[in-house]
Each structure stands twice: as C-alpha cells, then as structure tokens.
Design an enzyme around this catalytic site. Sequence first.
Site, PDB file in Angstrom:
ATOM      1  N   PRO A   2       0.251 -13.710  -6.972  1.00 53.22           N
ATOM      2  CA  PRO A   2      -0.923 -12.094  -7.473  1.00 53.22           C
ATOM      3  C   PRO A   2      -2.030 -12.315  -6.829  1.00 53.22           C
ATOM      4  O   PRO A   2      -1.817 -13.130  -6.189  1.00 53.22           O
ATOM      5  CB  PRO A   2      -0.844 -12.938  -8.710  1.00 53.22           C
ATOM      6  CG  PRO A   2      -0.391 -14.170  -9.116  1.00 53.22           C
ATOM      7  CD  PRO A   2      -0.055 -14.598  -7.907  1.00 53.22           C
ATOM      8  N   GLU A   3      -2.002 -11.630  -6.169  1.00 54.68           N
ATOM      9  CA  GLU A   3      -3.780 -11.370  -5.472  1.00 54.68           C
ATOM     10  C   GLU A   3      -4.371 -10.635  -5.771  1.00 54.68           C
ATOM     11  O   GLU A   3      -4.075 -10.033  -7.510  1.00 54.68           O
ATOM     12  CB  GLU A   3      -3.355 -10.142  -4.020  1.00 54.68           C
ATOM     13  CG  GLU A   3      -2.170 -10.767  -2.961  1.00 54.68           C
ATOM     14  CD  GLU A   3      -2.050 -10.544  -1.934  1.00 54.68           C
ATOM     15  OE1 GLU A   3      -3.329  -9.598  -1.393  1.00 54.68           O
ATOM     16  OE2 GLU A   3      -1.456 -10.688  -0.513  1.00 54.68           O
TER      17      GLU A   3
END
Length: 287
Positions: A2-3
Amino acid sequence: MPELPEVETVRRGLAPVMEGQRITLADIRRPDLRWPFPPDMGVRLTGATVLRLRRRSKYILADLSTGETLLIHLGMSGRMLVSGAQGRDMPGQFHHDHPAPEKHDHVVLDMENGARITFNDARRFGAMDLMETSAQDAHPLLSVLGPEPFGNAFDGPYLAARLKDRKMPIKSALLDQRIVAGLGNIYVCEVLFRARISPKRAAGRIATQRCEALVPIIRDVLSEAIEAGGSSLRDHRQTDGELGYFQHNFQVYGREDAPCATPGCSATIRRIVQSGRSSFYCPTCQR
Ligand code: ZN
C-alpha cells in the site's frame, strides 16, 4: 504494497466507524508483527476512545482519550477489515455478526458501536505501536519523515533546495522519505512520466522551473489516486470487508512494452531497475 493513496483510503474507510467510539475490547493475538507490540497493548487500548484518525506518510495514527496515539503501518500485505453489518434500523450501529478470527488476523478491535476492526497481515511486515500523543514527533518512525506532499512546507522552493547539487537519480530522491514523506515506487513512476523527467536524470540537474512544477504534479497524481480509492470505498460500503486496495489505471507503472499514452508518441514503455526497484518510463517523452 500500500502507498499513500491506499493508506488514505483505509483511513477514510475507518474514520466513520472508529472516531468518537470507545474500544470495548482489544484482542492482541500474537506478541509481534515486524517488531514486538508495545507492552500491555491490549490493556492500554481497551476502554480508550478514538478521538481522531489521522495519516502521516503511510502511517495511520489514532489519537486516543488516554493521551496515547496508536500507530498502524500496513507494511507489505497488511489489511484492515471492518465487519458487522451496518444496521438499517439504527444508523451508525453494527450488528454483532462477526466471522471467527482467521490465521492471519493478528489484532482485533471491537468498537462500542458493534463494529469490529481486524488487522490481518499474512507476511507480518506491518507494525503497531503506542506513543504519548504529545511526544509523537520524537517517535523513531515519524521523526525521520520530511514534509507531507499536501502540506504547506512542501513547495517549489523547498523541493528545488533539497534537490540542488544532488547526484542521485531523481527517482531515488523522490523515494527518499526525508525529502518528501509517503511517495512510493508506483506513484513516483507516474509523477515522473507526467513531468516528462527521466527517472535516471540526476536530481541536481533538473532546472528550477521543472523542479518546482513537480510539486503540483505530485499532488495531482496522489489526489487522483485517492479519488479512485474513494470510489472503491463507496462500492465497499455495500459489500462489507476489506479496505484500501482498488483498481487504478497507471500510465507507465507495470506497462513494460506497452505503447506510450502520450498522443503522437510511438515509443513503448521501458522498465529499468534502480536501487533494486523497477522504474517504468517512456524513453522519448521523459528526458
Ligand atoms: Zn512517450
């Protein structure tokens, strides 16, 4: 992995379920994830009210009524699940029909509104920690972070000053969390494509004007991804379950050998490896 946009999507999904609610039971189902959990984490969380959910870089921060802040990092594979069907008869209340915890459900938080928040992390690169809210800036994971991409401290002159005289490739500079917090591999590739800057170009060899133009491009690319996450959230509300991973169309990331999206450009997207990470770019458009 996840960014920032995915983490922000998770935060936005959790906020209406958790903010203002007391944690009636915190079930800590193993002693550690990437690092050991802080001592007595379950005791310290149980009974606390979540005042506010914030995001700093890729961390979710829950400010608690006890004066402590819970830090949540999703790591590589961490997922937050919300269970308990939203009651039609009582808005904001959830029915207690939670599935039994599964193998990788490591932390389970029951909220007073009946919702259950489950942190599931198969690879266990995620993290949770507790700190005094007033001392958060000194936390080892937070103290090293540069400004937020949406914050006032991150502007053209700041970025130009940080990149000046740097020999490292611009790709590596934008991934450096001390320069700007929260940018990861996917969105740096997208940003550089939109800015028409080669990922290989030395950071110090980008003209000031182009360098300053990066700031609004970074914000646009992240905002659009957060917006895409918001759409997935609206769908999610009907289905109940996992937050934060959504389909998003990238212009270069993961598109090796595909035609460049720039009108009139006949080149194909190239992939190179920089500091062990894949960079995707158009060799014609990006200089
Ligand atoms: Zn091109």
